[in-house]
Design an enzyme around this catalytic site. Structure first.
Site, PDB file in Angstrom:
ATOM      1  NE  ARG A  62      55.265  55.834  -4.283  1.00  0.00           N
ATOM      2  CZ  ARG A  62      55.917  56.448  -5.251  1.00  0.00           C
ATOM      3  NH1 ARG A  62      55.882  57.760  -5.349  1.00  0.00           N
ATOM      4  NH2 ARG A  62      56.630  55.773  -6.142  1.00  0.00           N
ATOM      5  CG  HIS A 118      47.600  50.182 -10.389  1.00  0.00           C
ATOM      6  ND1 HIS A 118      48.006  51.149 -11.261  1.00  0.00           N
ATOM      7  CD2 HIS A 118      48.430  50.294  -9.311  1.00  0.00           C
ATOM      8  CE1 HIS A 118      49.034  51.808 -10.747  1.00  0.00           C
ATOM      9  NE2 HIS A 118      49.311  51.313  -9.564  1.00  0.00           N
ATOM     10  CG  HIS A 122      54.312  57.170 -13.537  1.00  0.00           C
ATOM     11  ND1 HIS A 122      53.219  57.417 -14.337  1.00  0.00           N
ATOM     12  CD2 HIS A 122      53.820  56.761 -12.341  1.00  0.00           C
ATOM     13  CE1 HIS A 122      52.117  57.169 -13.651  1.00  0.00           C
ATOM     14  NE2 HIS A 122      52.452  56.776 -12.439  1.00  0.00           N
ATOM     15  CG  ASP A 133      56.700  52.084  -6.167  1.00  0.00           C
ATOM     16  OD1 ASP A 133      56.470  50.870  -6.013  1.00  0.00           O
ATOM     17  OD2 ASP A 133      55.798  52.926  -6.379  1.00  0.00           O
ATOM     18  CD  GLU A 141      50.707  53.750  -3.627  1.00  0.00           C
ATOM     19  OE1 GLU A 141      51.710  54.222  -4.170  1.00  0.00           O
ATOM     20  OE2 GLU A 141      50.006  52.883  -4.150  1.00  0.00           O
ATOM     21  CG  HIS A 178      50.410  59.834  -5.303  1.00  0.00           C
ATOM     22  ND1 HIS A 178      50.141  59.031  -4.221  1.00  0.00           N
ATOM     23  CD2 HIS A 178      51.722  60.195  -5.170  1.00  0.00           C
ATOM     24  CE1 HIS A 178      51.236  58.896  -3.486  1.00  0.00           C
ATOM     25  NE2 HIS A 178      52.209  59.611  -4.030  1.00  0.00           N
ATOM     26  CD  GLU A 227      53.047  51.216  -3.014  1.00  0.00           C
ATOM     27  OE1 GLU A 227      54.088  51.489  -3.650  1.00  0.00           O
ATOM     28  OE2 GLU A 227      51.959  50.977  -3.561  1.00  0.00           O
ATOM     29  CG  ASP A 276      52.723  48.723  -5.277  1.00  0.00           C
ATOM     30  OD1 ASP A 276      53.865  49.194  -5.391  1.00  0.00           O
ATOM     31  OD2 ASP A 276      51.692  49.337  -5.633  1.00  0.00           O
ATOM     32  CG  HIS A 335      46.850  50.937  -6.103  1.00  0.00           C
ATOM     33  ND1 HIS A 335      47.261  49.631  -6.153  1.00  0.00           N
ATOM     34  CD2 HIS A 335      47.992  51.664  -5.956  1.00  0.00           C
ATOM     35  CE1 HIS A 335      48.588  49.570  -6.068  1.00  0.00           C
ATOM     36  NE2 HIS A 335      49.066  50.800  -5.925  1.00  0.00           N
ATOM     37  CG  ASP A 352      62.453  37.644 -34.677  1.00  0.00           C
ATOM     38  OD1 ASP A 352      63.162  38.439 -34.008  1.00  0.00           O
ATOM     39  OD2 ASP A 352      62.910  36.640 -35.239  1.00  0.00           O
ATOM     40  CE1 TYR A 400      56.686  61.160  -4.352  1.00  0.00           C
ATOM     41  CE2 TYR A 400      54.505  62.105  -3.935  1.00  0.00           C
ATOM     42  CZ  TYR A 400      55.344  61.005  -4.006  1.00  0.00           C
ATOM     43  OH  TYR A 400      54.843  59.756  -3.729  1.00  0.00           O
TER      44      TYR A 400
END
Ligand code: GLY
Ligand code: MN
Ligand code: MN
Length: 463
Positions: free
Chosen positions: A429, A365, A243, A260, A408, A354, A431, A271, A358, A36, A412
């Protein structure tokens, strides 16, 4: 004081619904996390864009003649002891500048009345579970009264198509909030970088969650309500998992850390990604790849301006990255050829898989078509070099002042045959968030340094 922008946004939307149109826009549902216990409530971005109203359990109805009706939770002193004060339908019209308000309990009774005498019903398609069924039931209710002279809408349209276009160009108040969110997030990155190097210098343990805690501290200390998305804090090889989430891996002297993470402030996301050496000093191979990614980002930034296409920054960064991969020996020209071949055959995809950006705004996004609406008919076909898939191309969106996007690029390097060992497990990366201007773009996240020398100086206490 500038008046809130919501009434004007509703008027702009109403003018596009057609005089026989009606739009139904619910806020987000409350979500159970486990048993709950609920997730912290986050309003629906479209709904909030039009109302500034943060309570759960509400729906906005706008008609083509400019009337706005809110359905919201009724006052309930007993429930308010537990869940907090509710605005309630009596106070809502004055507080939010609406034409009328009702309790949510009246939604099913009022919607058929509001739908009667309209031709087109607009609502967000495929967004709210069960909404299509409810709209069908309200329409059925109107249709049941056609013999009494009711006129039932005969067209359903996606209101997101209109709202996406509106949200794509950020107005002055949105840009202001985004700059503030970006500034807080930049401060959080600085705090995480400095804490990381200091703890290692002091011989103390550093784990990814320690750095996550520093980020959260800074977000909340400056009034951010929530991270804008799940924070990535990736030590060493974890940075090659796109991710990855902040977990418990140790951060070791000599490794890179990729963070990130950024906050949401008053409904707007930021971001930011920075990659830094845990101990404050890049090794030779780390620095070589870092400078390459930064050069790719600079090329992408230079390609971001009004009149350019959304894909231009990506294409610019790919050019730099692909050439750099050949230069440093990540790609072997005897196997993959020269720059043109690397790009055509997408050989760079092994290390950069990638896109370079965006839209960003209320959602990290953010909404908005990546295609130019006036050129949707101009299709061409190509075969993807890696998958062989046939892809239909349409011209990419032309950038306009006020659009906001991330920039960004990254690299890798997973260990693989033929990949120089010195680069194994490096993930980088960089960004930043940009607002498009007439002549270029404004980088709103540069409150945290990005040049390798500046990061080193910051982490070793030289600034
Ligand atoms: N942090 C999400 C992204 O960079 O797209
Ligand atoms: Mn991003
Ligand atoms: Mn990001």
């Amino acid at each position: 004081m500038t008046p809130p922008p919501y009434a004007q946004r509703r008027a702009i939307l109403a003018a596009q619904l057609g005089k026989d149109g009606i739009a139904i826009i619910p806020t987000a549902p409350e979500q159970l996390r486990n048993r709950d216990a609920e997730f912290l409530f986050r309003h629906d971005s479209y709904f909030y864009y039009l109302t500034g109203f943060k309570e759960p359990n509400a729906t906005l109805v706008i008609t083509g003649d400019g009337q706005s009706t809110l359905f919201c939770a009724p006052k309930d002193l007993e429930r308010e002891i537990w869940d907090g004060i509710r605005l309630g339908p009596e106070a809502a019209p004055m507080a939010l500048g609406l034409s009328a308000a009702f309790s949510m309990a009246e939604l099913d009774a009022q919607l058929p009345k509001l739908l009667d005498n309209r031709r087109v019903v607009w609502y967000p398609f495929a967004t709210h579970k069960g909404l299509e069924t409810r709209v069908a039931s309200w329409l059925g209710n109107v249709r049941a009264r056609v013999r009494q002279g009711a006129l039932c809408p005969d067209q359903q349209r996606d209101v997101c198509a209109l709202l996406d276009e509106m949200r794509l160009v950020k107005d002055a108040s949105e840009q202001h909030t985004m700059r503030r969110a970006a500034q807080i997030s930049a401060g959080a990155h600085i705090r995480a970088m400095q804490t990381c190097a200091r703890r290692l210098r002091e011989g103390r343990e550093v784990r990814e969650y320690h750095l996550d805690a520093e980020l959260l501290h800074e977000f909340r200390m400056h009034g951010s309500q929530h991270p804008a998305y799940g924070s990535i804090v990736a030590a060493g090889a974890n940075a090659c998992v796109l991710h990855y989430r902040a977990d418990e891996a140790p951060v070791r002297d000599g490794e890179l850390v990729l963070i990130d993470a950024a906050c949401e402030l008053d409904g707007y996301a930021s971001d930011i990604t920075r990659t830094f050496p845990a101990n404050g000093k890049f090794s030779g191979p780390q620095r070589a790849l870092y400078d390459l990614v930064l050069a790719a980002q600079e090329a992408a930034i230079a390609a971001t301006r009004a009149g350019a296409r959304f894909t231009d920054p990506h294409d610019a960064s790919v050019q730099v990255l692909a050439q750099g991969m050949l230069d440093v020996g990540l790609l072997d020209k005897n196997k993959v050829g020269l720059l043109g071949d690397v790009i055509e055959k997408r050989a760079y995809f092994q290390f950069y898989m990638h896109r370079t950006g965006h839209w960003i705004g209320m959602d990290v996004h953010d909404c908005g078509s990546y295609l130019e609406p006036s050129e949707l008919g101009q299709t061409s076909e190509r075969k993807d070099a890696l998958t062989g898939e046939r892809i239909i191309n349409r011209p990419a969106r032309i950038l306009r002042p006020g659009m906001a996007l991330t920039i960004e690029p990254g690299i890798y390097v997973r260990p693989a045959e033929g990949v120089p060992e010195q680069f194994h497990n490096i993930g980088i990366r960089i960004e930043d968030d940009a607002i498009v201007t007439e002549t270029g773009c404004e980088l709103i996240t540069r409150g945290v340094p990005v040049k390798a020398d500046e990061i080193e100086a910051l982490m070793t206490g030289q600034v």
